[in-house]
Design a protein around this motif. Structure first.
Motif, PDB file in Angstrom:
ATOM      1  N   SER A  73       0.872  -1.175   0.000  1.00 46.61           N
ATOM      2  CA  SER A  73       0.000   0.000   0.000  1.00 46.61           C
ATOM      3  C   SER A  73       0.904   1.219   0.000  1.00 46.61           C
ATOM      4  CB  SER A  73      -0.902  -0.003   1.243  1.00 46.61           C
ATOM      5  OG  SER A  73      -0.128   0.255   2.395  1.00 46.61           O
ATOM      6  N   ASP A  74       0.296   2.377   0.133  1.00 50.10           N
ATOM      7  CA  ASP A  74       1.099   3.589   0.220  1.00 50.10           C
ATOM      8  C   ASP A  74       1.528   3.849   1.665  1.00 50.10           C
ATOM      9  OD1 ASP A  74      -1.384   4.200   1.196  1.00 50.10           O
ATOM     10  OD2 ASP A  74      -1.677   5.988  -0.027  1.00 50.10           O
ATOM     11  N   ARG A  75       1.213   2.910   2.539  1.00 49.14           N
ATOM     12  CA  ARG A  75       1.610   3.018   3.941  1.00 49.14           C
ATOM     13  C   ARG A  75       3.005   2.431   4.140  1.00 49.14           C
ATOM     14  NH1 ARG A  75      -1.640  -0.016   7.606  1.00 49.14           N
ATOM     15  NH2 ARG A  75      -1.459  -1.654   6.085  1.00 49.14           N
ATOM     16  N   ALA A  76       3.271   2.061   5.355  1.00 47.43           N
ATOM     17  CA  ALA A  76       4.564   1.477   5.713  1.00 47.43           C
ATOM     18  C   ALA A  76       4.779   0.155   4.988  1.00 47.43           C
ATOM     19  CB  ALA A  76       4.612   1.257   7.226  1.00 47.43           C
ATOM     20  N   CYS A  92      -5.681  -6.242  -3.922  1.00 47.49           N
ATOM     21  CA  CYS A  92      -6.886  -5.652  -4.502  1.00 47.49           C
ATOM     22  C   CYS A  92      -6.962  -4.178  -4.098  1.00 47.49           C
ATOM     23  CB  CYS A  92      -8.138  -6.400  -4.028  1.00 47.49           C
ATOM     24  SG  CYS A  92      -9.663  -5.684  -4.701  1.00 47.49           S
ATOM     25  N   ARG A  93      -7.102  -3.319  -5.074  1.00 50.99           N
ATOM     26  CA  ARG A  93      -7.184  -1.877  -4.793  1.00 50.99           C
ATOM     27  C   ARG A  93      -8.512  -1.483  -4.133  1.00 50.99           C
ATOM     28  NH1 ARG A  93      -2.984   1.050  -6.714  1.00 50.99           N
ATOM     29  NH2 ARG A  93      -1.864   0.249  -8.521  1.00 50.99           N
ATOM     30  N   ARG A  94      -9.554  -2.301  -4.287  1.00 48.27           N
ATOM     31  CA  ARG A  94     -10.860  -1.969  -3.693  1.00 48.27           C
ATOM     32  C   ARG A  94     -10.958  -2.424  -2.242  1.00 48.27           C
ATOM     33  NH1 ARG A  94     -15.738  -1.100  -7.233  1.00 48.27           N
ATOM     34  NH2 ARG A  94     -14.896  -0.863  -9.320  1.00 48.27           N
ATOM     35  N   PHE A 128      -0.851  -4.986  -8.270  1.00 44.95           N
ATOM     36  CA  PHE A 128      -2.098  -4.370  -7.834  1.00 44.95           C
ATOM     37  C   PHE A 128      -3.149  -4.511  -8.916  1.00 44.95           C
ATOM     38  CE2 PHE A 128       1.146  -2.552  -5.264  1.00 44.95           C
ATOM     39  CZ  PHE A 128       0.551  -2.309  -4.042  1.00 44.95           C
ATOM     40  N   GLY A 129      -4.389  -4.685  -8.487  1.00 43.77           N
ATOM     41  CA  GLY A 129      -5.496  -4.834  -9.426  1.00 43.77           C
ATOM     42  C   GLY A 129      -6.797  -4.968  -8.664  1.00 43.77           C
ATOM     43  N   GLU A 130      -7.697  -5.792  -9.186  1.00 38.36           N
ATOM     44  CA  GLU A 130      -9.004  -5.977  -8.568  1.00 38.36           C
ATOM     45  C   GLU A 130      -9.291  -7.464  -8.446  1.00 38.36           C
ATOM     46  OE1 GLU A 130     -12.425  -3.100  -9.317  1.00 38.36           O
ATOM     47  OE2 GLU A 130     -12.961  -4.833 -10.550  1.00 38.36           O
ATOM     48  N   ALA A 132     -11.476 -10.994  -7.788  1.00 38.18           N
ATOM     49  CA  ALA A 132     -12.680 -11.524  -8.441  1.00 38.18           C
ATOM     50  C   ALA A 132     -13.946 -11.073  -7.726  1.00 38.18           C
ATOM     51  CB  ALA A 132     -12.616 -13.042  -8.508  1.00 38.18           C
ATOM     52  N   ASP A 133     -13.945 -11.066  -6.384  1.00 37.63           N
ATOM     53  CA  ASP A 133     -15.141 -10.652  -5.637  1.00 37.63           C
ATOM     54  C   ASP A 133     -15.493  -9.200  -5.923  1.00 37.63           C
ATOM     55  OD1 ASP A 133     -15.358 -13.171  -4.508  1.00 37.63           O
ATOM     56  OD2 ASP A 133     -14.366 -12.591  -2.628  1.00 37.63           O
ATOM     57  N   CYS A 134     -14.496  -8.327  -5.906  1.00 38.95           N
ATOM     58  CA  CYS A 134     -14.765  -6.909  -6.163  1.00 38.95           C
ATOM     59  C   CYS A 134     -15.176  -6.663  -7.620  1.00 38.95           C
ATOM     60  CB  CYS A 134     -13.538  -6.057  -5.811  1.00 38.95           C
ATOM     61  SG  CYS A 134     -13.254  -5.929  -4.032  1.00 38.95           S
ATOM     62  N   SER A 135     -14.588  -7.415  -8.534  1.00 38.05           N
ATOM     63  CA  SER A 135     -14.990  -7.310  -9.944  1.00 38.05           C
ATOM     64  C   SER A 135     -16.439  -7.715 -10.135  1.00 38.05           C
ATOM     65  CB  SER A 135     -14.092  -8.184 -10.830  1.00 38.05           C
ATOM     66  OG  SER A 135     -12.798  -7.702 -10.860  1.00 38.05           O
ATOM     67  N   ALA A 136     -16.838  -8.820  -9.460  1.00 40.75           N
ATOM     68  CA  ALA A 136     -18.212  -9.300  -9.566  1.00 40.75           C
ATOM     69  C   ALA A 136     -19.187  -8.299  -8.952  1.00 40.75           C
ATOM     70  CB  ALA A 136     -18.351 -10.652  -8.875  1.00 40.75           C
ATOM     71  N   THR A 137     -18.809  -7.734  -7.827  1.00 42.06           N
ATOM     72  CA  THR A 137     -19.667  -6.742  -7.164  1.00 42.06           C
ATOM     73  C   THR A 137     -19.823  -5.502  -8.047  1.00 42.06           C
ATOM     74  OG1 THR A 137     -18.979  -7.507  -4.992  1.00 42.06           O
ATOM     75  CG2 THR A 137     -19.951  -5.308  -5.106  1.00 42.06           C
TER      76      THR A 137
END
Length: 145
Positions: A73-76, A92-94, A128-130, A132-137
Motif C-alpha cells: 500500500s502507500d503506507r509502511a 486488490c485496490r478496492r 495491484f489490481g481488482e 474476483a469478488d470486487c470485480s463481480a460486485t
C-alpha cells in the motif's frame, strides 16, 4: 528460528536480545505485517518495547536475510519471514485483500527480464489490481443515475 537468528547475529558481531527474538517471532506469527502491527503484537507480551526498537530490529533482520519487506500500500512496508516459500503478492485496490502466489506464477516475466540481464526480487514484487469478488460486485452494481 532462534538458532538461525543467534548464529546470524553472532556472525555480524551483534547480540541476541529478547526484543529481537520477540520481533522475529511476531513477524513469523503474523505472516505479513507492518512495523505498527509487529509493535502491537510484541507489546501484547512486553509493553516496554518502543517503535524505534521495532523499526531498527526489522532493518537488522532484513540485513541478516531473516525477513523481507514489500510495499502493499502507500503506507509502511509490510514484512514477512524468509522461512515462507518465495511468493508474489497480489493486492486488490478496492478491498485491500492480499493474496500470495507461488513464484511460478510470474516465471515467464522473470525469464523474459532475466534474458535481458535483469534479476527480479520476487519477494519484493507486488501486483495491484481488482480481485474476483470486487470485480463481480462492480459488475452487478448498476451505474449511478
Amino acid at each position: 528460528m532462534s538458532d538461525d537468528l543467534a548464529t546470524r547475529l553472532r556472525e555480524q558481531g551483534l547480540r541476541l536480545t529478547p526484543q529481537r527474538q520477540l520481533i522475529l517471532r511476531a513477524v513469523e506469527e503474523l505472516g505479513h505485517a507492518t512495523p505498527d502491527e509487529v509493535l502491537a503484537q510484541v507489546r501484547s507480551q512486553v509493553s516496554s518495547v518502543n517503535p524505534s526498537t521495532v523499526y531498527r530490529t526489522l532493518e537488522v533482520l532484513e540485513e541478516l536475510g531473516l525477513v523481507r519487506h514489500t510495499h502493499l500500500s502507500d503506507r509502511a512496508p509490510t514484512y514477512h519471514s524468509t522461512t515462507e516459500h518465495e511468493h508474489v503478492h497480489v493486492v486488490c485496490r478496492r478491498c485491500h485483500a492480499v493474496r500470495s502466489y507461488d513464484a511460478d506464477a510470474v516465471a515467464p516475466l522473470v525469464a523474459a527480464l532475466g534474458a535481458d540481464g535483469f534479476t527480479v526480487d520476487i519477494g519484493h514484487l507486488a501486483v495491484f489490481g481488482e480481485c474476483a469478488d470486487c470485480s463481480a460486485t462492480a459488475a452487478a452494481t448498476p451505474p449511478p443515475t
